[in-house]
Design an enzyme around this catalytic site. Structure first.
Site, PDB file in Angstrom:
ATOM      1  N   ASP A  35       0.976  -1.347   0.208  1.00  0.00           N
ATOM      2  CA  ASP A  35       0.417  -0.350  -0.084  1.00  0.00           C
ATOM      3  C   ASP A  35       0.864   1.483   0.091  1.00  0.00           C
ATOM      4  O   ASP A  35       0.330   1.876  -0.468  1.00  0.00           O
ATOM      5  CB  ASP A  35      -0.844   0.179   0.568  1.00  0.00           C
ATOM      6  CG  ASP A  35      -1.960  -0.928   0.921  1.00  0.00           C
ATOM      7  OD1 ASP A  35      -2.645  -1.219   0.237  1.00  0.00           O
ATOM      8  OD2 ASP A  35      -2.063  -1.994   2.379  1.00  0.00           O
ATOM      9  N   HIS A  36       1.469   1.309   0.983  1.00  0.00           N
ATOM     10  CA  HIS A  36       3.167   2.285   0.776  1.00  0.00           C
ATOM     11  C   HIS A  36       3.312   2.703  -1.100  1.00  0.00           C
ATOM     12  O   HIS A  36       4.189   4.209  -0.943  1.00  0.00           O
ATOM     13  CB  HIS A  36       3.497   1.983   2.030  1.00  0.00           C
ATOM     14  CG  HIS A  36       3.629   2.796   2.573  1.00  0.00           C
ATOM     15  ND1 HIS A  36       3.462   3.799   4.030  1.00  0.00           N
ATOM     16  CD2 HIS A  36       2.913   1.822   3.949  1.00  0.00           C
ATOM     17  CE1 HIS A  36       3.039   3.652   4.989  1.00  0.00           C
ATOM     18  NE2 HIS A  36       2.155   2.562   5.398  1.00  0.00           N
ATOM     19  N   ASP A  37       4.257   1.494  -1.086  1.00  0.00           N
ATOM     20  CA  ASP A  37       4.553   1.846  -2.393  1.00  0.00           C
ATOM     21  C   ASP A  37       3.372   2.373  -3.249  1.00  0.00           C
ATOM     22  O   ASP A  37       4.049   2.643  -4.776  1.00  0.00           O
ATOM     23  CB  ASP A  37       5.353   0.305  -3.011  1.00  0.00           C
ATOM     24  CG  ASP A  37       6.431  -0.167  -2.121  1.00  0.00           C
ATOM     25  OD1 ASP A  37       6.922   0.519  -1.328  1.00  0.00           O
ATOM     26  OD2 ASP A  37       6.680  -1.630  -2.478  1.00  0.00           O
TER      27      ASP A  37
END
Length: 39
Positions: A35-37
């Site tokens: 999700d962060h990527d």
């Protein structure tokens, strides 16, 4: 190559997954990193 945390495909520099749906053995951690990527 880039360092990826053991058990994950998305945690670290870049990712080691061949496609977006692929996750490592540490799925919960990997989903968070994925999700962060993809912000």
């Amino acid at each position: 190559g880039a360092f990826i945390m053991p058990g994950t495909l998305w945690c670290g520099a870049g990712n080691a997954a061949s496609d977006y749906s692929q996750l490592g053995t540490e799925k919960d951690t990997d989903m968070c990193c994925r999700d962060h990527d993809h912000c």
